[in-house]
Design an enzyme around this catalytic site. Structure first.
Site, PDB file in Angstrom:
ATOM      1  N   HIS A   1     119.478  49.169   8.693  1.00  0.00           N
ATOM      2  CA  HIS A   1     120.838  48.873   9.192  1.00  0.00           C
ATOM      3  C   HIS A   1     121.877  49.753   8.495  1.00  0.00           C
ATOM      4  O   HIS A   1     122.443  49.333   7.490  1.00  0.00           O
ATOM      5  CB  HIS A   1     121.186  47.406   8.921  1.00  0.00           C
ATOM      6  CG  HIS A   1     120.505  46.454   9.848  1.00  0.00           C
ATOM      7  ND1 HIS A   1     121.019  46.116  11.068  1.00  0.00           N
ATOM      8  CD2 HIS A   1     119.339  45.789   9.736  1.00  0.00           C
ATOM      9  CE1 HIS A   1     120.210  45.271  11.672  1.00  0.00           C
ATOM     10  NE2 HIS A   1     119.179  45.062  10.889  1.00  0.00           N
TER      11      HIS A   1
ATOM     12  N   SER B   1     153.596  32.329  16.069  1.00  0.00           N
ATOM     13  CA  SER B   1     153.163  31.321  15.100  1.00  0.00           C
ATOM     14  C   SER B   1     153.654  31.637  13.695  1.00  0.00           C
ATOM     15  O   SER B   1     153.488  30.840  12.790  1.00  0.00           O
ATOM     16  CB  SER B   1     151.637  31.296  15.075  1.00  0.00           C
ATOM     17  OG  SER B   1     151.161  32.505  14.500  1.00  0.00           O
ATOM     18  N   GLY B   2     154.215  32.833  13.525  1.00  0.00           N
ATOM     19  CA  GLY B   2     154.561  33.259  12.171  1.00  0.00           C
ATOM     20  C   GLY B   2     153.441  34.076  11.562  1.00  0.00           C
ATOM     21  O   GLY B   2     153.613  34.721  10.542  1.00  0.00           O
TER      22      GLY B   2
ATOM     23  N   SER C   1     152.746  38.067  15.811  1.00  0.00           N
ATOM     24  CA  SER C   1     153.939  38.854  15.498  1.00  0.00           C
ATOM     25  C   SER C   1     153.768  40.308  15.940  1.00  0.00           C
ATOM     26  O   SER C   1     154.678  40.904  16.525  1.00  0.00           O
ATOM     27  CB  SER C   1     154.223  38.826  13.997  1.00  0.00           C
ATOM     28  OG  SER C   1     154.336  37.502  13.547  1.00  0.00           O
TER      29      SER C   1
ATOM     30  N   VAL D   1     150.195  37.028  11.592  1.00  0.00           N
ATOM     31  CA  VAL D   1     150.192  38.476  11.827  1.00  0.00           C
ATOM     32  C   VAL D   1     149.959  38.817  13.307  1.00  0.00           C
ATOM     33  O   VAL D   1     150.685  39.632  13.880  1.00  0.00           O
ATOM     34  CB  VAL D   1     149.056  39.154  11.014  1.00  0.00           C
ATOM     35  CG1 VAL D   1     149.135  40.660  11.132  1.00  0.00           C
ATOM     36  CG2 VAL D   1     149.120  38.731   9.565  1.00  0.00           C
TER      37      VAL D   1
ATOM     38  N   GLU E   1     124.813  50.162   9.063  1.00  0.00           N
ATOM     39  CA  GLU E   1     126.165  49.584   9.070  1.00  0.00           C
ATOM     40  C   GLU E   1     126.415  48.638   7.900  1.00  0.00           C
ATOM     41  O   GLU E   1     127.551  48.320   7.605  1.00  0.00           O
ATOM     42  CB  GLU E   1     126.428  48.852  10.398  1.00  0.00           C
ATOM     43  CG  GLU E   1     125.657  47.546  10.620  1.00  0.00           C
ATOM     44  CD  GLU E   1     124.219  47.742  11.103  1.00  0.00           C
ATOM     45  OE1 GLU E   1     123.691  48.854  10.951  1.00  0.00           O
ATOM     46  OE2 GLU E   1     123.626  46.774  11.599  1.00  0.00           O
TER      47      GLU E   1
ATOM     48  N   CYS F   1     117.497  49.131  14.282  1.00  0.00           N
ATOM     49  CA  CYS F   1     116.599  47.990  14.084  1.00  0.00           C
ATOM     50  C   CYS F   1     115.948  47.580  15.403  1.00  0.00           C
ATOM     51  O   CYS F   1     115.142  48.324  15.945  1.00  0.00           O
ATOM     52  CB  CYS F   1     117.368  46.846  13.419  1.00  0.00           C
ATOM     53  SG  CYS F   1     116.273  45.617  12.727  1.00  0.00           S
TER      54      CYS F   1
END
Ligand code: XMP
Length: 507
Positions: A167, A221-222, A227, A224, A169, A79
């Site tokens: 585009h 924090s618990g 952790s 993802v 993508e 683009c």
């Protein structure tokens, strides 16, 4: 050395999407501001120029110096990227009529061109720019047209340089992935060997070198990201990593205990801090949502700081910052416009060096890495949960009793979603305790108790969301269970607002 594609960012909203598409081809890539090409890097296999909100002839438009790029690496302009190369080499770019926007079809194209191999006749493409190339410079060859635009794609003669005005993508491009793959794999020759396993191997080695025998502290924090960051660091430095998990009293029912157990199973060295009373005390009587957020943010830093000071000789603060945060925090002129520390203000205050092992990963990649590290699925596929927790789901002031009511109702709803196989179908779900009492009857008695709202949304990135069309039967069961089992609730409603104009959380 990990081979990579460099994406020069000219500010388009779809730049991140280009990055994701390249990564989906198991190829590593980095997005850098348009004027920050890392020319010393020897592992670059190709360069993609992104789109831009600007026109090539705007006064403030972003101009990149491509002298050291074109001819040295394969280049694909998308683009604005395509228009910029055409315009700066003497081509013509003009405002397009509305006719050129949106859906179009590739009506004629050079099927032998390496960029367009495997593309189907009439394949749908998506044009979004307000400009169009009306004449290409000498030495450029048109390789595709659409029903609406003459020069939909070009190649520079005798050069590994291409431009596409659409585009590839975005989802609406039927053969967009094929075109990007032609570029990344066919033209740049990338080996598609980026995988969670190879990432883990490389990053663990790098972390060992970077951290040596230094001590590291990390706030869990618990969620993802933090952790996965912790498990990676644990692999690299073992007991030199200390994690701190703060219970601010606004987590889900039994969440603190359950997550602590998970962390211990993962072999992490975790200090769990019960700071409920401090937070309840400081939040007492506060109804303003932003004030609640501030109190929780500051309280969190205080508790974390206190714990970290008990440890001796800590040199590093590790965080689960991920790539979208990093990209968002850099303006394309390279200056920081928004700082995205998960634990805002901590590094400055504690005088620690910052370690962010996930800073180059997208969310889905963090999950893949977590699985590869052998983490439990329920930790990996957990729904997002706001940092201030239930504080922003109790409208009005917060008391321990209100927290108890909300935790009980939320627990029934979340467990219900799991039992009915709906948990993984929604992006995020929870219950909101409303500052409303209403009349009801239970047995022979008139009641005057709290109303709650159930909220469940579908989304892909939390920027927009739709209310989840959960089965009536399920909603009916949840309403019954909550009213019968949660003391203090006599009315359940379901929130059917989408974002925008509403938000996911109520505060
Ligand atoms: P909204 O309510 O703005 O939420 O549609 C978008 C996403 O962000 C989460 N959220 C927060 N997360 N601290 C956080 O860590 C916060 O203060 C906060 N507020 C909203 C929300 O749960 C959703 O996933």
């Amino acid at each position: 050395m990990q081979e990579k594609i460099i994406i020069l960012d000219f500010g388009s909203q779809t730049t991140q999407l280009i990055g994701r598409r390249v990564r989906e081809m198991d190829t590593y890539c980095e997005i850098v501001p348009y004027n920050k090409f890392p020319k010393e890097d020897k592992s670059i296999k190709g360069v993609i120029l992104s789109g831009s909100p600007f026109s090539v002839y705007d006064e403030n438009t972003f101009k990149a110096d491509l002298a050291e790029i074109r001819g040295n690496y394969p280049v694909l302009g998308i683009c604005y990227g395509a228009q910029f190369m055409a315009y700066s080499n003497g081509g013509n770019v003009e405002p397009a009529g509305t006719r050129e926007y949106g859906r179009a079809h590739l009506t004629s194209f050079d099927k032998e061109n390496p960029l367009l191999k495997g593309v189907r006749e009439n394949s749908q493409v998506w044009m979004s720019h307000g400009d169009t190339i009306t004449a290409i410079p000498a030495g450029f060859t048109k390789i595709a047209s659409t029903d609406k635009v003459e020069v939909a794609a070009y190649q520079v003669e005798n050069e590994q340089t291409w431009g596409v005005q659409f585009h590839p993508e975005v989802f609406h491009n039927e053969d967009g992935t094929q075109i990007l793959k032609n570029f990344v794999v066919g033209i740049c020759g990338c080996k598609q060997d980026w995988s969670p396993a190879s990432f883990i191997e490389t990053i663990v080695k790098e972390l060992k070198e970077q951290l040596g025998d230094d001590k590291v502290v990390l706030a869990l924090s618990g969620g993802v990201d933090s952790s996965v960051a912790a498990v990676l660091l644990n692999r690299a430095v073992g007991k030199n990593l200390t994690c701190v998990f703060v219970d601010h009293g606004l987590l889900r029912k039994n969440e603190f205990e359950n997550v602590m157990r998970d962390y211990e199973h993962l072999g992490l060295n975790v200090i769990g801090v019960n700071a409920k009373d401090k937070f309840y005390r400081e939040l007492a009587g506060v109804s303003d949502p932003e004030m609640k957020r501030k109190i929780i943010g500051k309280g969190f830093i205080d508790v974390f700081d206190q714990e970290a000071h008990k440890l001796k000789d800590v040199k590093w603060l590790a965080q689960g910052t991920i790539y979208p945060d990093v990209i968002e925090s850099l303006s394309i002129t390279g200056t920081v416009i928004k700082s995205h520390h998960n634990v805002g203000g901590l590094p400055e205050k504690m005088n620690l060096k910052l370690c962010e092992p996930l800073r180059l990963l997208f969310k889905d990649e963090v999950r893949r890495v977590g699985r590869e590290l052998g983490m439990m699925e329920h930790l990996i596929s957990r729904q997002p949960f706001p940092g201030p927790g239930l504080a922003v789901r109790i409208l009005g002031d917060i008391t321990p009793e209100k927290v108890r009511i909300l935790q009980d109702a939320d627990d029934i709803f979340i467990q219900g979603l799991r039992d009915w196989g709906l948990y993984d179908k929604v992006w995020q779900a929870g219950v909101i305790l409303l500052p409303v009492q209403s009349v009801g009857v239970m047995g022979d008695e008139r009641t005057y108790e709290n109303a709650v709202a159930l909220r469940a949304v579908t989304s892909t990135d939390a920027m927009t969301a739709d209310w989840a069309h959960l089965p009536y039967k399920f909603l009916g069961k949840m309403s019954n269970d909550i009213i019968n089992k949660v003391k203090g609730v006599n009315r359940v409603t379901y929130d059917i607002s989408s974002k925008p104009p509403a938000t996911i959380e109520w505060e």
